[in-house]
Design an enzyme around this catalytic site. Structure first.
Site, PDB file in Angstrom:
ATOM      1  N   ASP A   1      -9.139  -3.386  -5.780  1.00 16.40           N
ATOM      2  CA  ASP A   1      -8.717  -3.886  -4.484  1.00 16.40           C
ATOM      3  C   ASP A   1      -9.825  -3.316  -3.088  1.00 16.40           C
ATOM      4  O   ASP A   1      -9.961  -4.433  -2.028  1.00 16.40           O
ATOM      5  CB  ASP A   1      -7.453  -4.431  -4.078  1.00 16.40           C
ATOM      6  CG  ASP A   1      -7.067  -2.368  -3.629  1.00 16.40           C
ATOM      7  OD1 ASP A   1      -8.063  -1.968  -2.636  1.00 16.40           O
ATOM      8  OD2 ASP A   1      -6.057  -2.546  -3.544  1.00 16.40           O
TER       9      ASP A   1
ATOM     10  N   HIS B   1      -7.420  -5.228  -0.147  1.00 18.88           N
ATOM     11  CA  HIS B   1      -6.134  -4.555  -0.512  1.00 18.88           C
ATOM     12  C   HIS B   1      -5.185  -4.517   1.380  1.00 18.88           C
ATOM     13  O   HIS B   1      -4.192  -5.251   1.142  1.00 18.88           O
ATOM     14  CB  HIS B   1      -6.912  -3.005   0.232  1.00 18.88           C
ATOM     15  CG  HIS B   1      -5.716  -2.020  -0.241  1.00 18.88           C
ATOM     16  ND1 HIS B   1      -5.061  -1.872  -1.097  1.00 18.88           N
ATOM     17  CD2 HIS B   1      -5.253  -1.396   0.599  1.00 18.88           C
ATOM     18  CE1 HIS B   1      -3.941  -0.937  -0.503  1.00 18.88           C
ATOM     19  NE2 HIS B   1      -4.265  -0.249   0.535  1.00 18.88           N
TER      20      HIS B   1
ATOM     21  N   SER C   1       1.154  -1.333   0.160  1.00 22.17           N
ATOM     22  CA  SER C   1       0.094   0.186  -0.050  1.00 22.17           C
ATOM     23  C   SER C   1       0.521   1.546  -0.162  1.00 22.17           C
ATOM     24  O   SER C   1       1.473   1.378  -0.393  1.00 22.17           O
ATOM     25  CB  SER C   1      -1.116  -0.307   0.697  1.00 22.17           C
ATOM     26  OG  SER C   1      -2.349   0.758   0.956  1.00 22.17           O
TER      27      SER C   1
END
Length: 640
Positions: free
Chosen positions: A529, A580, A281
């Site tokens: 996602d 995610h 991320s």
């Protein structure tokens, strides 16, 4: 009682029968406003949706608090930090169905954790001959780095060495002493550093990232499987950071990049093998920034060959390389889909804990979060004439990012906003200190020539932006892009003025009263996602880094997309989730990480299942030799 909460947190059913498919509103039924944007192509049933109960930013705090209360009352998990709270008084006011749903949710998580063979992926890889080879450094994302108090002032002493982000201490402080928690979690608005008398620091070691709160794993599955291969603290390292800080201030206050550089150099010297960087991320942006910093004479002074000498590969997991559109709404009005689609009871509870205005204030006082504002402008995210990821049967374009209903009794702009317009509006309506912090640290533009890219190597504001700077001059570096696809992700919104406006300083808020066609409580979904849009995770990996000025050394990029195939009743999605955060526990992601760490990354092949390459071809970013021709062509002029 089948509540909205259960549908969002536990169950998602992607099977759609004709009777369940939402009908498309006619033009007459559409909201009357410039652009008439209502419909998108993604058809998902309204009922039995699986919604992740994780926290992205602060939007889901209320749900986590309630889950913690219920789990404590049912003796499922021990939460010593919130013992002072009365469960009886809480149960008296909560709907019985909601209580049952939350108990079922927590019990399902416990049952899954007990049945999970924690080391199975690593043991299988070891049986196939894989062993620890490269030293590995893990750079986490936002929610997976705990922040703990080291202050000794009167206000901080009760929280010394307690985590005020990423533990039940955070929940207790938020509920019992909200103003104290806010003073600790927010940075000084003028300096972007610690407020006077406050000292919050990123927790260190593996404990900083393995669990967010008790029972909610983040990196723990990866650590278990790496250990099965022979990894331990001598050949693996977690480079946690204070994600609230603007990237330049990570070095100014904490010497973060200097410490990361030193650790990598030590690992290479001690083991005589180059390092594998693994990021998730926001951590992928941190890695990209580090590549520039470490080589720069104004940063680490390592020279252009430092990465070539020290880094074998970079595993980029769900990297928000071009930002996330939900970051705009979080900072603009303290909202996102997680808050917009809550039921009325949950909205009431959330607003009691943290109002929209408070949430926006907190997000703005964390300049690191603004690194994830969308990058690339209309070239990536589209304009009122179209967007690269538009679908064939859409009525109008995703490029119309913030939409306004002109037939309502609200004071709204007289036109819809593109991402560029929304960014301009955000900067024009926020405080000077916020603008100074963000504009002084980041840039969201596009460099169209190699000369621009090289010039930007000297400008630290550009270092997070892969469309304005290049990959390292490291021809043997290998990049692995692993990310999820197939989970609906916020892509556009309807906004309105607040009501009543005299109670808030916010200029606008999500139009949660609008649910029509594919507009759900003012939110329109696209591909991704669940948190980061497909254009952000996928464009650079599939196309951008094939453009010579962005990858002059010809670094090899391997892409593996992972379809979202969650188990129906598993609260974290199971071994095939592509959410995610939950993707970090996905079975084949762990298998791929172990292959790269063991020196077998060359056996991994591209696997692309989405339409990202088709979308990437529609992006108005080209090789330099064709840029002028494209710019002057009649078709480009008409489409711009």
């Amino acid at each position: 009682m089948d509540t909205n909460l259960r549908r969002r947190a536990v169950v998602r059913d992607d099977s759609v029968t004709p009777s369940e498919t939402p009908t498309t509103p006619s033009r007459e039924e559409s909201p009357a406003k410039p652009g008439n944007k209502v419909k998108i192509v993604h058809h998902h049933p309204k009922a039995r949706k699986r919604r992740n109960t994780a926290i992205f930013l602060l939007g889901s705090l209320f749900g986590i608090i309630i889950a913690g209360f219920f789990a404590k009352s049912n003796n499922l998990i021990d939460f010593p930090e919130i013992g002072e709270l009365s469960m009886d008084s809480l149960f008296d006011v909560l709907p019985a169905g909601l209580v049952k749903d939350m108990r079922d949710l927590v019990k399902g998580e416990r049952d899954y954790a007990q049945s999970y063979d924690a080391f199975s992926v690593g043991l299988k890889a070891r049986s196939e001959g894989l062993t620890a080879h490269h030293p590995i450094v893990m750079i986490p994302g936002v929610i997976s780095t705990g922040l703990e108090s080291w202050g000794t002032s009167n206000i901080s002493r009760p929280y010394f060495r307690k985590r005020l982000w990423g533990s039940w201490s955070m929940m207790r402080a938020l509920v019992m002493e909200k103003e104290v928690w806010k003073k600790h979690i927010m940075l000084d608005k003028q300096t972007g550093l610690d407020p006077p008398g406050i000292k919050l620091r990123a927790a260190q070691g593996f404990d900083a990232t393995d669990f967010f709160i008790t029972g909610y794993w983040i990196w723990n599955k990866i650590l278990e499987n790496l250990a099965s291969l022979g990894y331990d603290p001598t050949n693996s390292y977690t480079a946690a950071y204070d994600w609230r800080l603007a990237y330049p201030n990570l070095e100014v206050r904490d010497q973060y990049f200097t410490r990361l550089k030193c650790y990598i150099e030590m690992a290479v010297q001690a083991q005589n093998k180059k390092v594998i960087l693994t990021s998730h991320s926001m951590g992928s942006q941190v890695v990209f920034y580090f590549f520039h910093w470490v080589a720069s004479p104004n940063g680490g002074k390592g020279g252009d060959d430092w990465v070539e000498r020290h880094i074998d590969g970079w595993i980029n997991i769900s990297g928000c390389m071009l930002g996330a559109v939900k970051d705009v709404t979080a900072i603009l009005s303290g909202e996102m889909r997680d808050t917009a689609q809550l039921n009325s009871f949950a909205v009431y509870g959330l607003e009691k804990f943290l109002s929209k205005e408070e949430r926006a204030e907190i997000f703005r006082a964390m300049p690191g979060m603004s690194s994830m504002l969308p990058i690339g402008g209309s070239a990536i995210w589209g304009d009122l004439n179209g967007a690269p990821d538009d679908q064939p049967d859409q009525i109008d374009s995703f490029g119309s990012f913030l939409n306004f209903r002109s037939d309502q009794n609200f004071s709204v702009p007289d036109r819809n906003f593109t991402v560029d317009d929304a960014m301009e509006y955000l900067f024009n309506t926020t405080e000077d200190w916020y603008q100074d912090q963000v504009k002084g640290s980041y840039s969201q533009g596009v460099a169209h020539t190699a000369a621009e890219v090289e010039a930007n190597e000297k400008d630290a504001r550009k270092w997070i932006n892969p469309l304005e700077t290049r990959l390292p001059l490291a021809p043997s570096l290998k990049i692995y892009c692993f990310y999820g696809v197939g989970k609906p992700t916020e892509r556009a919104y309807y906004y309105r003025s607040p009501e009543p406006s005299f109670l808030t300083k916010l200029n606008m808020t999500i139009d949660t009263g609008l649910t029509q066609g594919e507009v759900d409580h003012g939110v329109i979904m696209g591909e991704g996602d669940g948190t980061v849009n497909l254009m952000s995770t996928g464009y650079m990996c599939n196309k951008g880094w094939n453009i010579k000025r962005y990858n002059p050394a010809g670094v090899k990029v391997t892409v593996v997309e992972m379809p979202h195939e969650p188990e129906r009743f598993n609260p974290r999605g199971g071994p095939n989730t592509a959410d995610h955060v939950d993707i970090l526990g996905r079975q084949n992601l762990n298998e791929l990480i172990l292959k790269v760490a063991a020196g077998s990354g060359d056996t991994i092949r591209d696997h692309v299942v989405s339409n990202i390459r088709e979308y990437a071809e529609k992006v108005k970013i080209y090789e330099e030799e064709s840029w002028l021709d494209k710019l002057l062509s009649p078709s480009y002029s008409q489409g711009s």
